[in-house]
Scaffold this motif. Structure first.
Motif, PDB file in Angstrom:
ATOM      1  N   LEU A   1      -6.109   5.146  -8.894  1.00 18.79           N
ATOM      2  CA  LEU A   1      -5.204   5.342 -10.042  1.00 18.79           C
ATOM      3  C   LEU A   1      -3.803   4.832  -9.732  1.00 18.79           C
ATOM      4  O   LEU A   1      -3.113   4.321 -10.612  1.00 18.79           O
ATOM      5  CB  LEU A   1      -5.151   6.823 -10.435  1.00 18.79           C
ATOM      6  CG  LEU A   1      -6.403   7.376 -11.118  1.00 18.79           C
ATOM      7  CD1 LEU A   1      -6.169   8.798 -11.580  1.00 18.79           C
ATOM      8  CD2 LEU A   1      -6.799   6.498 -12.309  1.00 18.79           C
ATOM      9  N   ALA A   2      -3.390   4.984  -8.464  1.00 20.23           N
ATOM     10  CA  ALA A   2      -2.075   4.471  -8.083  1.00 20.23           C
ATOM     11  C   ALA A   2      -2.030   2.953  -8.245  1.00 20.23           C
ATOM     12  O   ALA A   2      -1.019   2.389  -8.664  1.00 20.23           O
ATOM     13  CB  ALA A   2      -1.738   4.861  -6.652  1.00 20.23           C
ATOM     14  N   ALA A   3      -3.161   2.292  -7.945  1.00 20.75           N
ATOM     15  CA  ALA A   3      -3.230   0.834  -8.115  1.00 20.75           C
ATOM     16  C   ALA A   3      -3.103   0.479  -9.595  1.00 20.75           C
ATOM     17  O   ALA A   3      -2.372  -0.450  -9.974  1.00 20.75           O
ATOM     18  CB  ALA A   3      -4.544   0.304  -7.532  1.00 20.75           C
ATOM     19  N   VAL A   4      -3.809   1.234 -10.463  1.00 17.16           N
ATOM     20  CA  VAL A   4      -3.722   0.974 -11.907  1.00 17.16           C
ATOM     21  C   VAL A   4      -2.308   1.265 -12.400  1.00 17.16           C
ATOM     22  O   VAL A   4      -1.719   0.491 -13.160  1.00 17.16           O
ATOM     23  CB  VAL A   4      -4.742   1.846 -12.687  1.00 17.16           C
ATOM     24  CG1 VAL A   4      -4.557   1.666 -14.185  1.00 17.16           C
ATOM     25  CG2 VAL A   4      -6.169   1.492 -12.283  1.00 17.16           C
ATOM     26  N   HIS A   5      -1.759   2.383 -11.928  1.00 20.92           N
ATOM     27  CA  HIS A   5      -0.421   2.776 -12.380  1.00 20.92           C
ATOM     28  C   HIS A   5       0.604   1.701 -12.053  1.00 20.92           C
ATOM     29  O   HIS A   5       1.417   1.323 -12.898  1.00 20.92           O
ATOM     30  CB  HIS A   5      -0.011   4.106 -11.730  1.00 20.92           C
ATOM     31  CG  HIS A   5       1.296   4.636 -12.237  1.00 20.92           C
ATOM     32  ND1 HIS A   5       2.465   4.501 -11.549  1.00 20.92           N
ATOM     33  CD2 HIS A   5       1.606   5.269 -13.399  1.00 20.92           C
ATOM     34  CE1 HIS A   5       3.453   5.038 -12.260  1.00 20.92           C
ATOM     35  NE2 HIS A   5       2.949   5.522 -13.374  1.00 20.92           N
ATOM     36  N   SER A   6       0.541   1.207 -10.843  1.00 16.41           N
ATOM     37  CA  SER A   6       1.521   0.197 -10.448  1.00 16.41           C
ATOM     38  C   SER A   6       1.375  -1.064 -11.292  1.00 16.41           C
ATOM     39  O   SER A   6       2.363  -1.705 -11.650  1.00 16.41           O
ATOM     40  CB  SER A   6       1.383  -0.073  -8.951  1.00 16.41           C
ATOM     41  OG  SER A   6       1.109  -1.420  -8.703  1.00 16.41           O
TER      42      SER A   6
ATOM     43  N   THR B   1       0.832  -1.210   0.000  1.00 15.83           N
ATOM     44  CA  THR B   1       0.000   0.000   0.000  1.00 15.83           C
ATOM     45  C   THR B   1       0.861   1.253   0.000  1.00 15.83           C
ATOM     46  O   THR B   1       0.601   2.196  -0.747  1.00 15.83           O
ATOM     47  CB  THR B   1      -0.913   0.017   1.241  1.00 15.83           C
ATOM     48  OG1 THR B   1      -1.622  -1.221   1.299  1.00 15.83           O
ATOM     49  CG2 THR B   1      -1.916   1.148   1.170  1.00 15.83           C
ATOM     50  N   ALA B   2       1.905   1.255   0.825  1.00 16.94           N
ATOM     51  CA  ALA B   2       2.766   2.443   0.928  1.00 16.94           C
ATOM     52  C   ALA B   2       3.435   2.737  -0.405  1.00 16.94           C
ATOM     53  O   ALA B   2       3.576   3.884  -0.807  1.00 16.94           O
ATOM     54  CB  ALA B   2       3.818   2.229   2.019  1.00 16.94           C
ATOM     55  N   ARG B   3       3.832   1.672  -1.121  1.00 24.15           N
ATOM     56  CA  ARG B   3       4.488   1.890  -2.417  1.00 24.15           C
ATOM     57  C   ARG B   3       3.498   2.472  -3.429  1.00 24.15           C
ATOM     58  O   ARG B   3       3.872   3.213  -4.325  1.00 24.15           O
ATOM     59  CB  ARG B   3       5.092   0.584  -2.940  1.00 24.15           C
ATOM     60  CG  ARG B   3       6.577   0.467  -2.632  1.00 24.15           C
ATOM     61  CD  ARG B   3       7.142  -0.813  -3.174  1.00 24.15           C
ATOM     62  NE  ARG B   3       6.761  -1.942  -2.327  1.00 24.15           N
ATOM     63  CZ  ARG B   3       6.685  -3.202  -2.752  1.00 24.15           C
ATOM     64  NH1 ARG B   3       6.918  -3.494  -3.998  1.00 24.15           N
ATOM     65  NH2 ARG B   3       6.340  -4.159  -1.914  1.00 24.15           N
ATOM     66  N   LEU B   4       2.223   2.103  -3.291  1.00 22.98           N
ATOM     67  CA  LEU B   4       1.207   2.583  -4.233  1.00 22.98           C
ATOM     68  C   LEU B   4       0.758   4.008  -3.925  1.00 22.98           C
ATOM     69  O   LEU B   4       0.163   4.674  -4.764  1.00 22.98           O
ATOM     70  CB  LEU B   4      -0.028   1.670  -4.186  1.00 22.98           C
ATOM     71  CG  LEU B   4       0.149   0.231  -4.657  1.00 22.98           C
ATOM     72  CD1 LEU B   4      -1.136  -0.544  -4.427  1.00 22.98           C
ATOM     73  CD2 LEU B   4       0.536   0.179  -6.112  1.00 22.98           C
ATOM     74  N   ALA B   5       1.041   4.466  -2.713  1.00 19.73           N
ATOM     75  CA  ALA B   5       0.384   5.695  -2.243  1.00 19.73           C
ATOM     76  C   ALA B   5       1.022   6.985  -2.737  1.00 19.73           C
ATOM     77  O   ALA B   5       0.472   8.059  -2.532  1.00 19.73           O
ATOM     78  CB  ALA B   5       0.332   5.704  -0.715  1.00 19.73           C
ATOM     79  N   GLY B   6       2.172   6.888  -3.376  1.00 25.31           N
ATOM     80  CA  GLY B   6       2.786   8.081  -3.954  1.00 25.31           C
ATOM     81  C   GLY B   6       3.131   9.144  -2.928  1.00 25.31           C
ATOM     82  O   GLY B   6       3.049  10.330  -3.217  1.00 25.31           O
TER      83      GLY B   6
ATOM     84  N   SER C   1       1.626   9.931  -0.074  1.00 28.12           N
ATOM     85  CA  SER C   1       0.503  10.591   0.604  1.00 28.12           C
ATOM     86  C   SER C   1      -0.125   9.672   1.644  1.00 28.12           C
ATOM     87  O   SER C   1      -0.543   8.558   1.330  1.00 28.12           O
ATOM     88  CB  SER C   1      -0.544  11.000  -0.434  1.00 28.12           C
ATOM     89  OG  SER C   1      -1.790  11.238   0.195  1.00 28.12           O
ATOM     90  N   PHE C   2      -0.184  10.157   2.903  1.00 23.64           N
ATOM     91  CA  PHE C   2      -0.876   9.384   3.941  1.00 23.64           C
ATOM     92  C   PHE C   2      -2.352   9.202   3.582  1.00 23.64           C
ATOM     93  O   PHE C   2      -2.923   8.135   3.783  1.00 23.64           O
ATOM     94  CB  PHE C   2      -0.788  10.101   5.295  1.00 23.64           C
ATOM     95  CG  PHE C   2       0.554  10.020   5.937  1.00 23.64           C
ATOM     96  CD1 PHE C   2       1.027   8.820   6.434  1.00 23.64           C
ATOM     97  CD2 PHE C   2       1.355  11.144   6.028  1.00 23.64           C
ATOM     98  CE1 PHE C   2       2.280   8.730   7.030  1.00 23.64           C
ATOM     99  CE2 PHE C   2       2.609  11.073   6.619  1.00 23.64           C
ATOM    100  CZ  PHE C   2       3.071   9.868   7.113  1.00 23.64           C
ATOM    101  N   ALA C   3      -2.955  10.274   3.037  1.00 20.52           N
ATOM    102  CA  ALA C   3      -4.378  10.203   2.699  1.00 20.52           C
ATOM    103  C   ALA C   3      -4.624   9.133   1.636  1.00 20.52           C
ATOM    104  O   ALA C   3      -5.563   8.345   1.740  1.00 20.52           O
ATOM    105  CB  ALA C   3      -4.871  11.567   2.219  1.00 20.52           C
ATOM    106  N   ALA C   4      -3.762   9.109   0.611  1.00 23.61           N
ATOM    107  CA  ALA C   4      -3.928   8.101  -0.441  1.00 23.61           C
ATOM    108  C   ALA C   4      -3.704   6.701   0.129  1.00 23.61           C
ATOM    109  O   ALA C   4      -4.414   5.754  -0.219  1.00 23.61           O
ATOM    110  CB  ALA C   4      -2.970   8.380  -1.597  1.00 23.61           C
ATOM    111  N   ALA C   5      -2.717   6.572   1.041  1.00 23.77           N
ATOM    112  CA  ALA C   5      -2.437   5.270   1.644  1.00 23.77           C
ATOM    113  C   ALA C   5      -3.640   4.769   2.439  1.00 23.77           C
ATOM    114  O   ALA C   5      -4.032   3.606   2.331  1.00 23.77           O
ATOM    115  CB  ALA C   5      -1.211   5.359   2.548  1.00 23.77           C
TER     116      ALA C   5
END
Ligand SMILES: [Zn+2]
Length: 334
Positions: A253-258, A187-192, A194-198
């Motif tokens: 989007l971070a999930a798709v990007h990864s 999750t942390a790697r996907l979050a770019g 941001s704590f909020a995104a994580a």
């Protein structure tokens, strides 16, 4: 509570603490940096230290009032609605209130969260206050996209930059909140940064929502039903606050990007790095699209995340990306 709860912002927090201790903190500050990295929390900590008189002891009535959100000399302004942003009436009301004497101690503090949402008339109204702020008042503007502020506003504020937070800091934070170590790392790697995104990812994106969007994009058929589903997923429900909607969309989007990055790796002959649970779907997807189209898609998703982190409208970004996802899902040759 103290500055210690602002994680991963050593440089910004160090600067603020030194300025507070030496009494050299500027009267107007601009906290700049992506959403969900601790800018507002840091602004509240600065206010707490200023209002306390003991540097933010955490025990006195003033500190307790700040923690409870009931301090009469701390004014926090944020956008009432997405379309108006922080509006001119709010700015005028704030100017009136800070022109009065403090009720509890000797200082007042004002935080304008999402200051970059102010339209030019509201910014011009604020400018008057920034030109001659009351001597006992510190004003902190919080902005993800400081470029939206008038140069005259920016030039009157001491700017403090908040960087994206390191993945290991976010991972440890998630573990502390009860996440399993493996989930927290992914999750942390996907979050770019941001704590909020994580947190949004952990609450949904990393589990159900991540799985749902990856199925739609990587194993989907690109039909009309998928269009509606993808769009609805990105835009989110009506009850959420704007910043939560953005954080959630960034998480998805971070999930798709990864996964697209994994597809690029596979396309280049390497093993998938992050999404080990979707290896087959991603490998099939990589085969159908080919390297060139994957690279274009990677850039589109990346740009979407950047746009959202700079406060772009969630629906606009969704409208731009949904056709790209559908075309990718329907692709049958490289
Ligand atoms: Zn105190």
């Amino acid at each position: 509570m103290s500055f210690e709860r602002i994680l991963g912002q050593g440089e910004a927090v160090g600067r603020l603490k030194r300025a507070l201790e030496s009494g050299t903190l500027a009267q107007a500050l601009l906290f700049a940096g992506p959403d969900g990295v601790g800018k507002r929390a840091a602004a509240v900590e600065v206010a707490r230290a200023l209002l306390c008189g003991e540097g933010g002891c955490g025990r006195c009535p003033s500190c307790r009032h700040v923690a409870a959100g009931t301090h009469p000399d701390l004014f926090i302004v944020e956008a009432a609605s997405e379309s108006t942003g922080v509006n001119i009436e709010q700015v005028r009301r704030l100017a009136e209130r800070i022109s009065e004497s403090p009720l509890e101690g000797s200082q007042k503090a004002a935080i304008i969260d999402g200051a970059d949402s102010m339209k030019p008339p509201a910014q011009n109204a604020l400018l008057k206050t920034l030109e001659e702020p009351p001597a006992d008042t510190t004003i902190i503007l919080v902005a993800a996209n400081p470029g939206m502020l008038l140069p005259t506003i920016r030039s009157r504020c001491r700017r403090v930059d908040f960087a994206p937070v390191g993945a290991s800091v976010i991972a440890d934070f998630l573990v502390e909140r009860g996440a399993a170590r493996e989930t927290a790392d992914v999750t942390a790697r996907l979050a770019g940064g941001s704590f909020a995104a994580a947190l949004a990812l952990l609450d949904g994106g990393a589990g159900e929502e991540r799985e749902q969007i990856l199925r739609l994009v990587f194993a989907g058929d690109g039909g009309e039903e998928a269009r509606e589903e993808i769009s609805a997923m990105l835009v989110g429900g009506g009850q959420m606050r704007l910043r939560e909607k953005r954080a959630r969309a960034i998480g998805i989007l971070a999930a798709v990007h990864s996964a697209v990055v994994d597809a690029l790796r596979i396309s280049g002959g390497a093993a998938a790095g992050t999404n080990v649970d979707f290896v087959d779907e991603i490998a099939g997807f990589a085969g159908r699209l080919g390297f060139q189209r994957l690279a274009v898609l990677e850039k589109e998703v990346h740009d979407g995340i950047i746009a959202l982190s700079m406060n772009a409208d969630v629906r606009l970004v969704a409208d731009r990306l949904t056709p790209a996802f559908l075309a990718a899902a329907a692709a049958d040759q490289g």
